[in-house]
Design a protein around this motif. Structure first.
Motif, PDB file in Angstrom:
ATOM      1  N   LEU A 151       0.662  -0.969  -0.392  1.00 29.03           N
ATOM      2  CA  LEU A 151       0.095  -0.380   0.307  1.00 29.03           C
ATOM      3  C   LEU A 151       0.895   1.212  -0.172  1.00 29.03           C
ATOM      4  O   LEU A 151       0.955   2.467  -0.965  1.00 29.03           O
ATOM      5  CB  LEU A 151      -0.778  -0.172   1.466  1.00 29.03           C
ATOM      6  N   PHE A 152       1.722   1.585   0.708  1.00 28.03           N
ATOM      7  CA  PHE A 152       2.873   2.387   1.292  1.00 28.03           C
ATOM      8  C   PHE A 152       3.585   2.433  -0.590  1.00 28.03           C
ATOM      9  O   PHE A 152       3.990   3.788  -0.715  1.00 28.03           O
ATOM     10  CB  PHE A 152       3.636   2.401   2.217  1.00 28.03           C
ATOM     11  N   GLN A 153       3.844   1.666  -0.943  1.00 26.07           N
ATOM     12  CA  GLN A 153       4.957   1.553  -1.396  1.00 26.07           C
ATOM     13  C   GLN A 153       3.913   1.951  -2.813  1.00 26.07           C
ATOM     14  O   GLN A 153       4.959   2.387  -3.761  1.00 26.07           O
ATOM     15  CB  GLN A 153       5.374   0.153  -2.564  1.00 26.07           C
ATOM     16  N   ARG A 154       3.184   1.887  -2.959  1.00 26.40           N
ATOM     17  CA  ARG A 154       2.065   2.783  -3.897  1.00 26.40           C
ATOM     18  C   ARG A 154       1.810   4.313  -3.897  1.00 26.40           C
ATOM     19  O   ARG A 154       1.435   5.034  -4.704  1.00 26.40           O
ATOM     20  CB  ARG A 154       1.020   1.992  -4.744  1.00 26.40           C
ATOM     21  N   SER A 155       2.204   4.765  -2.917  1.00 31.26           N
ATOM     22  CA  SER A 155       1.359   5.987  -2.545  1.00 31.26           C
ATOM     23  C   SER A 155       2.314   7.450  -3.567  1.00 31.26           C
ATOM     24  O   SER A 155       1.392   8.022  -3.653  1.00 31.26           O
ATOM     25  CB  SER A 155       1.862   6.223  -0.844  1.00 31.26           C
ATOM     26  N   THR A 156       3.399   6.778  -3.844  1.00 27.79           N
ATOM     27  CA  THR A 156       4.312   8.101  -4.760  1.00 27.79           C
ATOM     28  C   THR A 156       3.172   7.928  -5.865  1.00 27.79           C
ATOM     29  O   THR A 156       3.246   9.270  -6.577  1.00 27.79           O
ATOM     30  CB  THR A 156       5.388   7.700  -4.693  1.00 27.79           C
ATOM     31  N   PHE A 157       2.917   6.633  -6.994  1.00 26.36           N
ATOM     32  CA  PHE A 157       2.155   6.602  -7.380  1.00 26.36           C
ATOM     33  C   PHE A 157       0.408   7.274  -7.598  1.00 26.36           C
ATOM     34  O   PHE A 157      -0.030   8.087  -8.858  1.00 26.36           O
ATOM     35  CB  PHE A 157       1.787   5.354  -8.619  1.00 26.36           C
ATOM     36  N   ARG A 158       0.254   7.202  -6.350  1.00 24.21           N
ATOM     37  CA  ARG A 158      -1.151   7.776  -5.952  1.00 24.21           C
ATOM     38  C   ARG A 158      -1.113   9.247  -5.687  1.00 24.21           C
ATOM     39  O   ARG A 158      -2.137   9.421  -6.170  1.00 24.21           O
ATOM     40  CB  ARG A 158      -1.954   6.821  -4.677  1.00 24.21           C
ATOM     41  N   ALA A 159      -0.132  10.161  -5.391  1.00 25.60           N
ATOM     42  CA  ALA A 159       0.099  10.692  -5.482  1.00 25.60           C
ATOM     43  C   ALA A 159       0.506  11.556  -6.301  1.00 25.60           C
ATOM     44  O   ALA A 159      -0.381  12.786  -6.688  1.00 25.60           O
ATOM     45  CB  ALA A 159       1.203  11.186  -4.039  1.00 25.60           C
ATOM     46  N   TYR A 160       1.188  11.000  -7.033  1.00 25.92           N
ATOM     47  CA  TYR A 160       0.635  11.280  -8.906  1.00 25.92           C
ATOM     48  C   TYR A 160      -0.061  11.936  -9.328  1.00 25.92           C
ATOM     49  O   TYR A 160      -0.840  12.107 -10.032  1.00 25.92           O
ATOM     50  CB  TYR A 160       2.447  10.754  -9.556  1.00 25.92           C
ATOM     51  N   ASP A 161      -1.090  10.439  -9.074  1.00 26.77           N
ATOM     52  CA  ASP A 161      -2.181  10.564 -10.001  1.00 26.77           C
ATOM     53  C   ASP A 161      -3.622  11.316  -9.220  1.00 26.77           C
ATOM     54  O   ASP A 161      -3.865  12.068  -9.863  1.00 26.77           O
ATOM     55  CB  ASP A 161      -3.082   8.989  -9.098  1.00 26.77           C
ATOM     56  N   ASN A 162      -2.817  11.769  -7.993  1.00 28.46           N
ATOM     57  CA  ASN A 162      -3.520  12.805  -7.378  1.00 28.46           C
ATOM     58  C   ASN A 162      -2.994  14.261  -8.264  1.00 28.46           C
ATOM     59  O   ASN A 162      -4.390  15.128  -8.229  1.00 28.46           O
ATOM     60  CB  ASN A 162      -3.178  13.746  -5.393  1.00 28.46           C
ATOM     61  N   LEU A 163      -1.828  14.395  -8.045  1.00 23.70           N
ATOM     62  CA  LEU A 163      -1.761  15.734  -8.941  1.00 23.70           C
ATOM     63  C   LEU A 163      -2.307  16.269 -10.039  1.00 23.70           C
ATOM     64  O   LEU A 163      -2.862  16.611 -10.668  1.00 23.70           O
ATOM     65  CB  LEU A 163       0.199  15.747  -8.843  1.00 23.70           C
ATOM     66  N   ILE A 164      -2.381  14.910 -11.159  1.00 24.21           N
ATOM     67  CA  ILE A 164      -3.500  14.540 -12.468  1.00 24.21           C
ATOM     68  C   ILE A 164      -4.684  14.961 -11.906  1.00 24.21           C
ATOM     69  O   ILE A 164      -5.412  16.314 -12.845  1.00 24.21           O
ATOM     70  CB  ILE A 164      -2.792  13.792 -13.308  1.00 24.21           C
ATOM     71  N   ASP A 165      -5.308  14.672 -10.595  1.00 23.63           N
ATOM     72  CA  ASP A 165      -6.152  14.864 -10.942  1.00 23.63           C
ATOM     73  C   ASP A 165      -6.745  16.323 -10.431  1.00 23.63           C
ATOM     74  O   ASP A 165      -7.533  16.960 -10.681  1.00 23.63           O
ATOM     75  CB  ASP A 165      -6.617  13.625  -9.311  1.00 23.63           C
ATOM     76  N   ALA A 166      -5.363  16.760  -9.758  1.00 25.58           N
ATOM     77  CA  ALA A 166      -6.074  18.514  -9.688  1.00 25.58           C
ATOM     78  C   ALA A 166      -5.580  19.256 -10.327  1.00 25.58           C
ATOM     79  O   ALA A 166      -6.816  19.525 -10.689  1.00 25.58           O
ATOM     80  CB  ALA A 166      -4.783  18.900  -8.034  1.00 25.58           C
ATOM     81  N   ALA A 167      -4.843  18.913 -11.407  1.00 24.54           N
ATOM     82  CA  ALA A 167      -4.603  19.414 -12.222  1.00 24.54           C
ATOM     83  C   ALA A 167      -5.891  20.030 -13.271  1.00 24.54           C
ATOM     84  O   ALA A 167      -6.157  20.656 -13.609  1.00 24.54           O
ATOM     85  CB  ALA A 167      -3.412  18.775 -13.392  1.00 24.54           C
ATOM     86  N   ILE A 168      -6.751  18.588 -13.195  1.00 25.35           N
ATOM     87  CA  ILE A 168      -7.773  18.563 -14.215  1.00 25.35           C
ATOM     88  C   ILE A 168      -9.576  19.233 -13.273  1.00 25.35           C
ATOM     89  O   ILE A 168      -9.784  20.253 -14.128  1.00 25.35           O
ATOM     90  CB  ILE A 168      -8.358  17.534 -14.643  1.00 25.35           C
ATOM     91  N   GLU A 169      -9.271  18.940 -11.620  1.00 25.81           N
ATOM     92  CA  GLU A 169     -10.081  19.383 -10.941  1.00 25.81           C
ATOM     93  C   GLU A 169      -9.960  21.073 -10.904  1.00 25.81           C
ATOM     94  O   GLU A 169     -11.725  21.726 -11.470  1.00 25.81           O
ATOM     95  CB  GLU A 169     -10.306  18.750 -10.004  1.00 25.81           C
ATOM     96  N   HIS A 170      -9.078  21.560 -10.837  1.00 24.81           N
ATOM     97  CA  HIS A 170      -9.360  23.333 -10.904  1.00 24.81           C
ATOM     98  C   HIS A 170      -8.774  23.958 -12.639  1.00 24.81           C
ATOM     99  O   HIS A 170      -8.558  24.486 -12.961  1.00 24.81           O
ATOM    100  CB  HIS A 170      -7.719  23.528 -10.306  1.00 24.81           C
TER     101      HIS A 170
END
Lengths: 419, 1309
Positions: A31-50
């Motif tokens: 789970l934690f190992q995936r966290s950098t990937f998921r944080a990156y996904d969050n970045l992309i989501d944030a860009a789209i959302e905003h």
């Protein structure tokens, strides 16, 4: 100039290892190992959302020059999502992912600009109108000791001029001094916004112009505690800048100190620790939590906690308590740093063997020959061992001091039964 | 602390054993093996520290000879005075009761205080040990030995430090070991290295991804190309296969076409399936006609049968009535049998009813009896009355009985009151009244006072004895000695050691002198012995006629003998020459005679001569051998060899001379003789000279009759004897010189030893003077004096102890008399001595006690009277209550009886019936009711049976009448009815058959009609068919039909084969394949097919392989694409590093702690050179007689070293077993000595620890133990009387006990 908005992120370190995560809980590790990937996904989501106009990524996309294929594909996937959403991306590489690292052949993605080893300035068009100029340069290799900031030329003054760079500003950042430059240079460079990367703790070094480290997207070790994310930057028609921090991390590191004063039983202690952890989880908006616990202070539990199995036992119980917790909680380490109620200085004057032990310990802690003897005869037996040396980081003096104190307490435990 | 006595109740083989007055100093306990020495030691340990439980390794010594497990130790302590420790079985090592001498109970903490913190284990190690403990000390690892020694000064427990180090070391090594594999850190390092290697491998993933992409592209292209080729090949193969498959059909088609072309005649019109239809019609016609004929025959036969069937119709018509009668037969028959029985039962029941009625009474009619209410309610009412009556009666009886009892009790209580009053009426005697507290004080003090009265004289006696003993002891030392002299005597350990040293030196000096003198005496004796032997040898020499001086030179004698023996050879030559000369002369005289002399005879003579010579030589050799012994053996061989050689030479020269002789014998012979004579003369002369030299008569040489050789031999032997004698004398002379030298040297030693001894004695005399001892006191005597002085001091000490006790007793006696003085009556008696006062006091206290007893008895009686009066009042009350209760009960009973009578009347029963009678009457009434009911039932049944019989007979009569048959008699009725039934069945069967047959006839007639119709139809159809084919008859029809059929078959075949070919080759138009088929043959096609199929298979295989390869590559690409192995491995590596970091710090903590401990211990040990070691050194020196002077524990080395007198050091483990044990004993004594300051001296118990010591060291060790016993009590157990003797040498007055068969005995016992 029309208003423009963008995200400024850096130090993604996609696919990087999570420092200090035990293999004792493989499912959590995953789970934690995936966290950098998921944080990156969050970045992309944030860009789209905003609905920002573009995204700046200031180096260290991957961790290690030998970036993993998976990480590269993942990164491209995110860029493709941005592209599909009509959001441009500007990327420079840093010391962790220099251009000479292994790179997978991937198709060029529309709207993505990856800067090369030479300084370059590109104009950003929004709805067919030029709004900003991004000047950037990538690390051609890992160790860049020259000042890259000087090579960047600002774009035309009617545009919002951005310097995109992975660099070490000042000399005492606690990071490797790659692409060093001074804040004064940046201030005088003519840029409107320095989008920097390299330093993992976010900081705004200057507001006129803005010189900004957004920090990394996801804390990966106990040295990277607290919230992590990127800056949402809004620039109005008059080039007035407004910064908003967006936390994007999915798991958060904390160091938690629990005083043992007034705690009579181990159950009470366990409850106290639990309360602290639960409080943290709530405060972190339900993110997964990684923490180190330090038991400090003096109290009746000292004797129980000094038993060799007490710390590991308590740690095991805590881990068990949060085994299936949602969000995930991992107690990475539990340190028993509490002190006995006995006055060591006073005890050292009793003239017996234990007093001698405490005196020797005191001598060592004062440095000099005694400490050298200790280092040579004891510590170096492991730290200089041919196999171990390459994996062990040198013991910092304060750690050695701590160990010395603990060793004295250990002697106290062993030689005196009633402490 | 010292043990003054032990009292063993039950412990091992001890039972009920007691020993008192153990000496404060040395106590020796002698006992054989298994006599109980270890048990006694174990007892002391068990009482002090608790019984061994199941977990302990100590023996538990359960009582083997009875008694309760455990016993008592009496102790004398500095801290608490005299006390007793008793231990009996109980939890946690037994119940321990500790009591001070005055009886004051003490706690376990007091005992611990006395023991000064010495625990069970330490006690076993240091204060109560046997040989095995002594040796086990040896086996303790040196590090631990050291820690034990330093333990006292480290401020830690005996074991804490080594345990702590061990624990730390274990923890650290569990984490990391250089070169190790198993410890956690080592494992982590291995894992890290493995992970790193894997990571490096995984980082090649990117390159592989690109390579895989290229590979996939190439494969895709190849697969596409292969697919086209395969398709073409498959098509061709398929076409060839289909042509081949169509080949048979093609053949069939060609054949059919040919046959059709050849077919005759050509029939164009013919009815469809004409031939089949013709055959069918003809077949069916024949069948119909046959069946018609058959039906007609059947009809005729059926009609005949019908005519013959006849039956009784009336009987068949009344079949139902007959059947009913038959059914009723059984019921009728049963009714006839039942009727009489029913009648009989009815009459019996009537009779029984009459009897029951009579039982109730003459006035009871059936109606009246049946009118009684027999319901349950009525019975319950009766039961209720009965219970009530019974209860009322019972209550009345009970109360009557209770009244009786109450009356008796009341009178008894009154009697008792009277008796008690009488007893109390006796006059109260006056009683002595002393204030309670005072009385109590008197009682409490009396025991102590009695003790004083008892013990004081004994103590005074003791004191006198002790005083006497002290005087005796002092007189034993010296008549002039007084207590003051004793006080002034310096008996310190140092002084003692000086005396011991002097004694040792005196002993050693005397010993050295004695040894030197002995050696001198031995040397003198040796010299004397040598002189005697020398004289004897000289005498022998002289006896042989030689002055020792003259021929004493053995060398000259040897020389002469050698020369003599050399002469022997020449003497032999002389003899030989003489013989030869004789022989020659004989020949010469022969030659002068006219006798032929042949060479042969000459030769014979020569042989005889040789034989003679050989014999002679043999004799000489033998003689020589006998004379010279072994050396002559070699000489003999030499001589033999020389003779053989000489003989050969002589033979040759003889042969020559023979020849010469034959030429001129006389001349030659003469010359030879002359030559020989000449040689003989020279030889004789030489021998004579030599004989002269040897001191023989030279004329012997000229006497041929003399056995010269033997003479020489004899002379040589004589000379050999002389030589030996001369040599002996010479050797003895040398020996004598040596012995004389020795004697002189020893003399010097004696003088030196004597001088040393004198010096030593002078020094001692000086010291003796300084000690105020007479000058002639020897050190040994001084030691004894010291021993005695110690004894005297100990006696003095004991006198002081006794004095103290006497004083205490006197004080207590005085105090108690003051108490007594408060009682006036006793005050008058205070003038008496203690005994008298005690007697008076006892009498007084007895009176007080008696008076008190009387007072208490009266009080008790008064209490009893009060109780008795209360009891009497209670009894009277009780009686009155019971009286009232009886009256009430009688009234209730009466009322119950009245109500019962009223109830009887109400239900119509006889007045005066008891409830039981009433219940009985109800029972009889019920019985009557049953009987009347049964009677009536039976009567009714008899009537019904009669009716049933009548009805049946009536029905039978009417049926018979209707059938027109005569009604049978009643007797034959049933028989006739059954017969009628059978008849009816027969007629029923006949009628059914008739009906059936009539129906069959009708059916047959119908069949005949049908068949006739069918035959007509068929004949019409047949004619129509023939018309259709324009034929006149069946035969013609058949011929034409055959030709038409064949044509149709061929056409169908052509159609079929054409279709086959089209289907097989998958073509619409046959012309597409017909030319190809026509142009080839089957074999060619088959060959082509095989080739094509092989090509297809090969291409197919290749395509499969490529596809598989592509699949794999694709899979790899997918896995590379999705695999995040690098991240995972990095994570693993990071995790491992984290774990490593944690473990490394943990390791560092333990290792640093270990380091701190080591450094601290080192420093501490250096700074505090332990007193234990110093003291141990002193004892070790003492025990080894100064062989070793010091014990040393080098700091930080964890060893014990000893240093000998020469300053050489040695490791403890290099010592011999005995010396090592001595060292460990010394270390114990050192420890004990070092502990003296810390707590009060504890007694030391040892079990035969000296057995491995040599006598000298055992003596020294005993001396050390005796010295130890001056400061503390020592109990030494041994099984060797010799050991006792050794101790006695140093402590003649040491107490001696025997231990035997579970008894401890003083030697007096």
């Amino acid at each position: 100039m029309p208003a423009v908005s963008f995200l400024h992120a850096a130090d993604l370190h996609i696919g990087s290892a999570f420092r200090g995560l035990s293999t004792e809980a493989p499912e959590l590790a995953e789970l934690f190992q995936r966290s950098t990937f998921r944080a990156y996904d969050n970045l992309i989501d944030a860009a789209i959302e905003h609905a920002v106009d573009f995204v700046l990524i200031a180096g260290d996309v991957y961790d290690g020059a030998d970036r993993s294929l998976f990480a590269q594909l993942k990164f491209n996937e995110g860029l493709r999502r941005l592209s599909e959403g009509g959001i441009q991306a500007f990327v420079v590489h840093g010391n962790h992912d220099p251009l000479d690292g292994r790179t997978a052949q991937t198709e060029a993605i529309e709207g993505v600009k990856v800067f090369g080893p030479d300084a370059e300035t590109v104009t950003v068009q929004v709805d067919g109108r030029a709004v900003a100029a991004v000047s950037g340069i990538s690390f051609p290799k890992r160790e860049v000791r020259s000042n890259l900031a000087r090579r960047l030329e600002p774009g035309p003054s009617e545009l919002f001029r951005i310097g995109l760079l992975h660099a070490n500003v000042g000399s005492d950042t606690g990071h490797d001094p790659y692409a060093p430059c001074e804040i004064s240079e940046l201030r005088e460079s003519g840029m409107s916004y320095w989008a920097l990367g390299h330093v993992h703790t976010r900081q705004v070094l200057s507001e006129q112009p803005y010189v900004v480290y957004p920090g990394n997207l996801q804390g990966r070790s106990v040295r990277e505690v607290g919230e992590r994310g990127c800056y949402l930057v809004r620039v109005d028609e008059h080039q007035q800048v407004e910064l908003e921090f967006l936390p994007l991390d999915v798991a958060r590191w904390h160091e938690i100190e629990v005083p043992i004063e007034g705690l009579e039983t181990l159950d009470a202690l366990e409850r106290a620790i639990g309360d602290r952890i639960d409080g943290r989880v709530t405060a972190d908006d339900g993110r997964a939590l990684l923490c180190r616990i330090a038991l400090v202070g003096r109290g009746p539990l000292y004797g129980d906690l000094r038993a060799p199995e007490a710390g590991p036992g308590l740690l095991a119980r805590l881990r068990d308590r949060y085994r299936d917790a949602e969000p995930a909680v991992w107690v990475q380490r539990l340190r028993v740093a509490c002190r006995p109620s006995v006055d060591l200085a006073k005890r050292a004057s009793q003239g017996d063997l234990l007093a001698e032990v405490l005196a020797v310990g005191q001598e060592c802690s004062e440095g000099g020959e005694a400490l050298e003897g200790l280092t040579d005869e004891v510590v170096d037996r492991l730290w200089r061992n041919s196999r171990a040396a390459k994996w062990l980081e040198p013991l910092p003096p304060e750690a050695l001091g701590e160990l010395l104190l603990e060793a004295q307490l250990l002697c106290l435990d062993l030689l005196e039964e009633d402490t | 602390m010292r043990i003054t006595g032990l009292s063993i109740d039950g412990f091992g083989l001890f039972h009920d054993t007691e020993i008192r007055d153990l000496a404060p100093g040395l106590n020796l306990v002698l006992g054989n093996n298994e006599a109980g020495k270890s048990t006694a030691m174990g007892f002391v340990h068990a009482i002090l520290f608790g019984f061994a439980d199941g977990r302990s390794r100590d023996a538990s010594y359960p009582p083997l000879r009875g008694g309760q497990h455990g016993g008592r130790l009496s102790l004398e302590t500095d801290l608490l005075g005299g006390l007793t420790v008793e231990r009996l079985p109980g939890p946690k090592g037994g119940r321990c009761a500790i009591q001070a001498d005055g009886g004051r109970p003490l706690g376990a903490a007091d005992l611990e205080r006395v023991l000064g913190g010495v625990n069970s284990k330490l006690y076993r190690t240091l204060y109560g040990f046997s040989l095995s403990e002594l040796q086990s000390f040896e086996s303790i690892a040196s590090e631990e030995v050291r820690d034990v020694i330093y333990g006292a000064s480290l401020g830690t427990g005996l074991r804490t430090l080594p345990e702590a180090r061990k624990e730390l070391s274990k923890r650290a090594e569990g984490l990391f070991k250089a070169g190790g594999k198993k410890p956690e850190i080592n494992k982590l390092l291995q894992n890290l290295e493995a992970t790193r290697a894997e990571l490096r491998e995984a980082q090649h993933g990117l390159q592989r991804f690109q390579e895989t992409n290229q590979k996939i592209d190439t494969l895709d292209r190849e697969i596409e190309e292969g697919r086209a080729v395969l398709l073409a090949l498959r098509e061709r193969a398929e076409r060839t296969r289909s042509l081949l498959a169509a080949w048979e059909s093609w053949q069939g088609l060609r054949d059919a076409r040919r046959a059709l072309g050849e077919l005759e005649p050509r029939v164009e019109r013919f009815p469809e399936q004409g031939l089949e239809r013709l055959t069918t019609f003809e077949g069916r016609l024949k069948v119909q006609r046959d069946e018609l004929e058959q039906a007609r025959r059947t009809l005729a036969k059926q009609r005949g049968e019908l005519r013959q069937l006849v039956y009784d119709a009336a009987l068949v018509e009344h079949g139902v009535e007959v059947a009913e009668l038959l059914q009723g037969i059984d019921a009728y028959d049963q009714a006839e049998r039942d009727l009489p029985t029913a009648q009989r039962v009815a009459s019996e029941k009537d009779e029984d009813a009459g009897a029951v009625r009579t039982e109730l009474g003459s006035s009871w009619s059936e109606e009246r009896a049946l009118g009684l209410d027999r319901s349950t309610h009525s019975r319950e009412s009766i039961g209720g009355y009965r219970t009530r009556l019974d209860e009322s009666e019972g209550t009345e009886r009970e109360h009557a009985r209770a009244l009786e009892a109450a009356e008796a009790a009341a009178s008894e209580a009154k009697a008792k009151c009277a008796a008690l009053e009488l007893a109390l009426a006796v006059d109260d005697s006056a009683n002595l009244d002393v204030e309670g507290a005072l009385a109590q004080q008197l009682r409490d003090g009396r025991a102590t006072f009695a003790g004083v009265v008892r013990d004081l004289p004994r103590r005074r006696e003791d004191r006198r004895d002790l005083q006497e003993a002290l005087h005796v002891t002092l007189r034993e030392i010296d008549p002039s000695w007084t207590v003051e002299t004793l006080d002034s005597l310096d008996t310190s350990l140092q002084s003692q050691r000086r005396i011991e040293d002097a004694d040792e030196a005196e002993r050693a000096g005397s010993e050295a002198l004695r040894a030197a003198r002995e050696r001198r005496d031995r040397a003198a004796a040796d010299l004397r012995k040598i002189d005697t032997r020398l004289d004897a040898d000289r005498q022998a020499f002289e006896d042989r006629g030689h002055a020792v001086g003259e021929s004493g030179d053995a060398h000259a004698l040897v020389e002469r003998r050698t020369r003599g023996l050399a002469l022997r050879k020449e003497a032999q030559q002389l003899t030989h020459d003489r013989i030869e000369l004789e022989a020659l002369r004989a020949r010469q005289s022969d030659a002068r005679r006219p006798t032929e002399f042949s060479a042969e005879t000459g030769l014979r003579g020569k042989l005889a001569a040789i034989a003679g010579i050989v014999v002679a030589v043999g004799l000489i050799g033998g003689t020589a051998f006998l004379a010279t012994g072994e050396t002559a053996g070699a000489a003999l061989i030499g001589v033999g060899a020389a003779l053989v050689a000489g003989l050969l030479l002589w033979l040759r020269s003889s042969a020559h001379s023979a020849t010469t002789l034959s030429a001129g014998p006389t001349t030659d012979l003469r010359a030879a003789i002359a030559e020989l004579e000449h040689r003989l003369e020279a030889l004789t002369k030489r021998i004579a000279g030599a004989l002269r030299d040897l001191g023989f008569d030279p004329s012997l040489a000229t006497h041929p009759e003399t056995d010269l050789v033997a003479t020489i031999e004899a002379r040589a032997d004589e000379l050999a004897d002389l030589t030996r004698l001369a040599e002996g004398v010479a050797a003895l002379s040398v020996e004598r010189l040596g012995a004389q030298g020795d004697l002189e040297a020893v003399d010097e030693v004696v003088v030196a030893a004597d001088q040393a001894l004198n010096e030593q004695r002078a020094r001692w005399r000086e010291h003796a003077r300084s000690l105020s001892l007479p000058e002639d006191t020897s050190p040994r005597t001084a030691t004894l004096v010291f021993g005695k002085a110690e004894k005297a001091r100990s006696e003095q000490q004991r006198i002081q102890d006794v004095d103290r006790r006497i004083e205490t007793m006197e004080v207590s006696s005085r105090e108690f008399r003051e108490v007594i003085a408060q009682v006036p009556r006793l005050a008058l008696q205070l003038g008496l001595d203690d005994d008298g006062v005690l007697v008076e006091l006892n009498g007084f206290l007895a009176e007080i006690d008696e008076s008190e007893a009387q007072r208490q008895e009266r009080a008790r009686l008064r209490d009893q009277l009060t109780t008795a009066e209360e009891l009497a009042a209670t009894a009277e009350e009780h009686r009155a209550i019971e009286e009232a209760a009886v009256e009430v009960a009688s009234a209730q009973l009466e009322q119950a009886r009245e109500e019962w009578a009223a109830w009887l009347d109400s239900v119509g029963m006889e007045p005066g019936w008891s409830p039981d009678t009433a219940l009985h009457a109800l029972g009889r009434a019920a019985r009557l009711f049953e009987l009347v009911r049964d009677r009536d039932e039976q009567t009714a049944r008899a009537e019904e049976l009669g009716d049933q019989i009548g009805r049946y007979r009536e029905r039978a009569s009417s049926l018979f009448a209707e059938l027109g048959r005569a009604t049978p008699t009643q007797r034959h009725l049933l028989l006739e009815i059954r017969r009628l039934g059978e008849e009816r069945e027969t007629n029923d069967g006949l009628r059914s058959r008739h009906v059936q047959l009539s129906k069959t006839v009708a059916e047959t007639e119908e069949q005949i009609r049908d068949r006739e119709q069918t035959i007509g139809d068929l004949e019409r159809d047949l004619a129509a068919l023939l018309d259709e084919a324009d034929c006149r008859g069946s035969e013609e029809f058949r011929t034409r039909g055959g030709a038409h059929g064949e044509r149709l078959v061929l056409e169908a075949r052509i159609e079929e084969q054409t279709n086959n070919i089209r289907r097989t080759t998958d073509v619409e138009d046959l012309s597409e394949v017909e030319p190809e088929l026509a142009g080839t043959n089957q074999d060619k096609l088959a060959a082509l097919r095989t080739v094509l199929e092989e090509q297809v298979e090969s291409a197919d295989r290749e395509a499969g392989e490529r596809r598989e390869e592509r699949g794999k590559a694709d899979q790899e690409r997918t896995s590379l694409h999705s695999e995040d192995r690098v991240s995972k491995l990095r994570a693993t590596e990071e995790s491992l590093r984290e774990q490593l970091d944690q473990r490394a710090r943990e390791w560092a903590r333990y290792s640093i702690a270990e380091h701190l401990l080591d450094v601290a211990k080192e420093r501490h040990a250096k700074a505090n050179q332990p007193q234990v070691i110093q003291e141990a050194g002193r004892y070790f020196e003492l025990i080894t007689g100064g062989r070793y002077t010091r014990v040393f524990a080098p700091p930080g080395e964890g060893k014990i070293e000893v240093v000998d007198a020469e300053g050489r050091s040695k490791q403890a483990e290099d010592l011999s077993r005995g010396s090592a044990e001595q060292l460990y004993l010394a270390i114990r004594f050192g420890y004990i000595a070092a502990q003296v300051a810390a707590s009060e001296p504890l007694p030391v118990l040892m079990d035969d620890v000296l057995v491995n010591f040599d006598p000298q060291r055992a003596g020294a060790a005993a001396k050390a133990i005796v010295t130890l016993s001056h400061e503390r009590q020592v109990v030494f157990f041994t099984c060797h009387p010799k050991v006792v003797e050794t101790f006695r040498e140093h402590a003649p007055d040491a107490a001696l006990y025997r231990i035997d068969k579970g008894q401890l005995l003083t030697t007096a016992e």
